[in-house]
Scaffold this active site. Structure first.
Site, short mmCIF file in Angstrom:
data_model
loop_
_atom_site.label_atom_id
_atom_site.label_comp_id
_atom_site.label_asym_id
_atom_site.label_seq_id
_atom_site.Cartn_x
_atom_site.Cartn_y
_atom_site.Cartn_z
N GLU A 10 -4.55 -1.83 8.21
CA GLU A 10 -3.52 -0.81 8.44
C GLU A 10 -4.05 0.37 9.26
OE1 GLU A 10 -4.18 -2.28 5.57
OE2 GLU A 10 -2.32 -3.14 4.77
N HIS A 60 -8.23 -7.61 4.56
CA HIS A 60 -6.77 -7.47 4.58
C HIS A 60 -6.10 -8.79 4.17
CE1 HIS A 60 -2.79 -6.17 5.76
NE2 HIS A 60 -2.67 -7.25 6.52
N HIS A 116 -0.98 3.14 1.06
CA HIS A 116 -0.79 2.37 -0.18
C HIS A 116 -2.13 2.26 -0.88
CE1 HIS A 116 -2.25 -0.80 2.50
NE2 HIS A 116 -2.60 -1.48 1.44
N GLU A 135 -7.94 2.98 -1.66
CA GLU A 135 -8.88 1.87 -1.48
C GLU A 135 -10.24 2.36 -0.99
OE1 GLU A 135 -6.91 -1.14 0.90
OE2 GLU A 135 -5.12 -0.88 -0.30
#
Ligand SMILES: [Zn+2]
Length: 274
Positions: A10, A60, A116, A135
């Protein structure tokens, strides 16, 4: 010097929406190439300044995004799913430092591309011992468990700022300026590759000079608190052994150390099927 490059998608150059990071979408092949380019730039810079062994982990989705045939041959690629250390697989293999490439801000951030935490459909917030993290923090904490420092992060301005706030004065490369969750002012890859190379060179030099922030170590035992997006998701996650339901959407548990916390977090989130 052995370096782990942990890559996500991302925060890669040019990425602004979910279609671009979704293997089922027509745009995805372009962004796999851009991801490989950002990773290659980090390899290039790190090797210029003394790295002689590079592991790359594709973190990912299913871990099958980076184009192996276009990867700088000085690196080995860890790809696929599931590996126990997931996004940071390889950090237990005697690495001297970690570089995060293509990272994004935590869930609920403003002006942050595709913000996110692990699962945008499931996780609304994650705390480790009362530290709200994304993360970058979760994976940095696992690196810290193995006494490995994070040297650098690439992503949008918000991801870079959040990582610096948590981890200290790491090198950062802002490859795009987020204007919202799905709009950004993007630098082209010819520019970002140069910037990433320079940051990686600097990060390696600082590592050799002992001028790198200390590993991010979360005190044991580790208390993990997860806010899910909805109460039915928390109903499912609360099946996790020894967890405590704290309110409609919140589930918490305490485990011995950070490695156990990482595995338990993944397991609790995996219990949620909706
Ligand atoms: Zn991610």
């Amino acid at each position: 010097m052995k370096i782990l490059i942990a890559a996500d998608m991302e925060g890669i150059t040019g990425v602004t929406n979910w279609d671009q990071v979704d293997p089922g979408h027509a745009d995805y092949p372009r962004f796999r190439r851009l991801m490989t380019g950002d990773v290659n730039a980090a390899i290039h810079g790190a090797c210029d300044s003394g790295a002689n062994e590079i592991l790359v982990t594709d973190g990912h989705a299913l871990g099958t995004n980076i184009l192996l045939e276009e990867l700088d041959p000085r690196a080995h690629l860890i790809c696929g799913d599931f590996s126990p250390l997931a996004m940071i697989q390889g950090v237990d293999q005697g690495v001297d430092g970690v570089i995060f490439v293509g990272y994004h801000a935590r869930a609920g951030s403003q002006n942050a591309i595709l913000d996110h935490t692990w699962s945008s459909r499931r996780v609304a917030n994650l705390w480790l011992n009362d530290i709200l993290i994304g993360e970058y923090g979760l994976n940095a904490a696992v690196a810290g468990h193995f006494n490995v420092p994070v040297l650098m992060l690439t992503g949008d301005q918000t991801a870079c700022a959040q990582a610096s706030e948590l981890l200290g004065n790491i090198e950062t490369t802002v490859v795009k300026t987020a204007l919202s969750r799905m709009a950004a002012e993007c630098l082209p890859p010819q520019v970002t590759e140069e910037l990433i190379q320079n940051s990686a060179r600097k990060a390696m030099k600082r590592l050799k000079a002992g001028d790198t922030p200390k590993p991010f170590i979360v005190a044991s035992p580790v208390h993990v608190t997860i806010d899910f997006n909805s109460s039915d998701q928390a109903d499912q996650a609360a099946l996790f052994p020894d967890s405590k339901r704290q309110d409609g959407r919140r589930v918490a548990f305490t485990v011995d150390d950070m490695l156990a916390a990482y595995l338990a977090f993944q397991a609790a989130v995996a219990l949620v099927t909706i």
